[in-house]
Design a protein around this motif. Structure first.
Motif: not given
Length: 565
Positions: A333-335, A295-301
């Motif tokens: 790359g999301k999943n 979640t941290d990575v996806n939110d930052a991206i």
């Protein structure tokens, strides 16, 4: 005293915000008066008392009305001096960015726009231009604070200002950050202690080692000595910030008002942005090593990609095409999961980097405005950081959780895993909050360095003096109690709540409304209590009068009995 009376201070300034016109009883035609009546001492004294009472009543009405306007003014200035401008600047920037995003998406559509879409496009362009122009207003605080500090320096009051700054920094500004880091450290210890307990239970040295490494990494970057050192170094770096802000605002020909177009954003935070970005990057990378979930990575991206889109010219087909390619790679790359996740992600991000290189070259040739080009470069550089392996790979906490899942037959369904996951989630949340508070403190210290503290002192002393003055002006003890309940307590209470909200980080219009609302509520409560006290006094006077009459009657009856006897 009824709530809608003329002495209701808060109702007065919320509804009228001005001097209330006093209501006088209608004067009848004066009757003929003899010379003897005019010269009667009792009549003259009574006339003087009436004039004095009328003048005092008029003074009280005007004083309360002016006090109401002053109260609103000082609370407004007080709030502005405590981060209101910085908060407004951030909100305006977000509004502008949302409008730019909508403009980009509408402009880059392949099909012909419908009439409604054209209207939306025009509306968003208008919102963007308005928000960009209004960001100049966020510098009102910097103008006010820097001018006041300059004046105090000329008056050789710098030692006094330094003492005030030291108090505000240590006792108020840093307090919220320190509390956040204390909570974060406690949550980290709780998580690591539980990991060590499970490691001992299952005889897993690998898990115990990860728990120790998490604590070691946390202490190296986020322990009290470390975050305190960063704050002190940041404060020292702001030594000349006031001079820089003052020169930018007042040195150009014509001053601030003649150069509004140069101040499309909050100048104080603009000047500290480079160093602030370095610190932000440093602590977030350290945090990612400890705990970095998907979640941290996806939110930052997601945030970085949105910033990137609005920095690109939507009419440049080459730039738009590259942004589409990056978006497609991010979706792939999301999943990602399984044994090949790390390898596949590395390949995708290497491809993204190549596209960013090309996009950077296009921006260099396409963006003409130096400020816009600088912003685009910053956002591209931020994206470069996010796709580095040290940012997107799992943190030690996430690796430890995987170990816990593998230690128990039930895996993710085991009570041990669920409890460990709960502790990890709490640690991640608390650490994210601590990092946010540290960056927020950085901005507040910048405002302090520019001269916000004297404005804060004014914001406290002015309404305090107003409240005390109203109370001292009372004729007697009863009136003093009444003014304390209906005027003094609401004024001081409203300022107190506003001040508390500021310390807790409730900046902006929300904090102003919080202070005014609490003052109004205290006024209603105080008015009700005042009515009860006055009613109680009247009843006590009646009871005392009845008791005195009864005592007098008893004495009279006793005297008659003695005479008759």
């Amino acid at each position: 005293m009824p709530i809608n009376s003329v002495n209701n201070t808060y109702k007065n300034f919320l509804n009228t915000l001005g001097v209330t016109k006093p209501q006088y009883p209608q004067q009848s035609t004066p009757a003929a008066v003899s010379v003897g009546d005019i010269n009667t001492p009792q009549t003259a004294a009574a006339s003087q008392d009436n004039q004095k009472h009328s003048s005092k009543k008029l003074f009280g009405i005007i004083g309360i009305s002016l006090g109401s306007a002053l109260l609103l003014t000082v609370i407004g200035l007080f709030t502005l001096s405590k981060g209101f401008s910085g908060n407004i600047a951030r909100k305006l920037r977000k509004i502008s960015d949302r409008a730019k995003k909508a403009i980009y998406e509408l402009t880059t559509q392949s099909q012909e726009l419908t009439e409604s879409q054209k209207i939306k496009l025009g509306l968003h362009k208008g919102i963007q231009h308005f928000a960009d122009a209004m960001q100049a207003s966020s510098n009102i605080s910097a103008v006010k604070d820097s001018a006041m500090l300059k004046l105090l320096k000329k008056m050789h009051l710098q030692p006094m200002v330094n003492s005030i700054d030291k108090f505000f920094k240590n006792k108020l500004i840093l307090k919220t950050k320190n509390v956040a880091y204390n909570e974060s450290e406690y949550a980290t210890i709780e998580f690591c202690n539980y990991l060590e307990k499970l490691a001992k239970q299952k005889n897993c040295p690998q898990l115990a080692q990860k728990a120790k490494q998490i604590m070691a990494d946390y202490s190296a970057k986020f322990s009290a000595p470390q975050h305190t050192k960063r704050s002190e170094e940041a404060w020292e770096s702001m030594h000349d910030l006031h001079t820089d802000v003052y020169n930018r605002l007042f040195k150009p020909k014509g001053g601030f008002l003649r150069n509004l177009k140069q101040f499309r954003s909050y100048i104080t935070t603009d000047l500290i942005a480079p160093r602030r970005s370095v610190i932000d990057r440093e602590i977030r990378q350290a945090k990612a090593k400890i705990s970095n979930n998907l979640t941290d990575v996806n939110d930052a991206i997601k945030d970085a990609f949105n910033d990137l889109k609005i920095s690109i010219n939507p009419r440049n087909d080459s730039a738009v095409e590259i942004v589409k390619k990056i978006n497609k790679l991010l979706d792939e790359g999301k999943n990602l999961k399984g044994a090949t996740e790390a390898k596949t992600r590395a390949e995708l991000f290497a491809n993204i980097k190549q596209n960013l290189d090309e996009l950077s070259k296009i921006a260099q040739n396409d963006i003409k405005d130096p400020a816009d080009l600088k912003l685009a470069r910053q956002r591209i550089a931020k994206f470069y950081d996010i796709i580095k392996p040290e940012f997107y790979k799992k943190g030690l906490a996430q690796e430890a959780i995987t170990d816990v899942k593998n230690l128990f037959e039930q895996g993710a369904q085991s009570k041990e895993y669920k409890l460990a996951h709960k502790y990890m989630k709490n640690m991640n949340t608390k650490l994210n909050n601590a990092l946010y508070q540290e960056m927020n403190v950085y901005e507040k210290m910048a405002e302090l360095a520019v001269g916000s503290a004297p404005s804060d002192i004014l914001g406290i002393l002015a309404p305090t003096a107003l409240g005390v003055g109203m109370i001292v002006n009372a004729d007697n003890k009863d009136e003093r109690i009444s003014k304390t309940l209906t005027q003094g307590v609401p004024i001081l209470g409203g300022v107190g709540v506003t001040y508390y909200g500021t310390v807790r980080g409730y900046t902006g219009a929300k904090n102003l409304l919080l202070g005014l609302g609490s003052g109004w509520i205290l006024n209603i409560i105080g008015t009700k209590v005042d009515e009860y006290v006055k009613k109680y006094r009247v009843e006590q006077k009646k009871l005392k009068s009845a008791f005195e009459s009864w005592t007098k009657l008893q004495k009279t009856e006793n005297s008659q009995n003695v005479i008759n006897g």
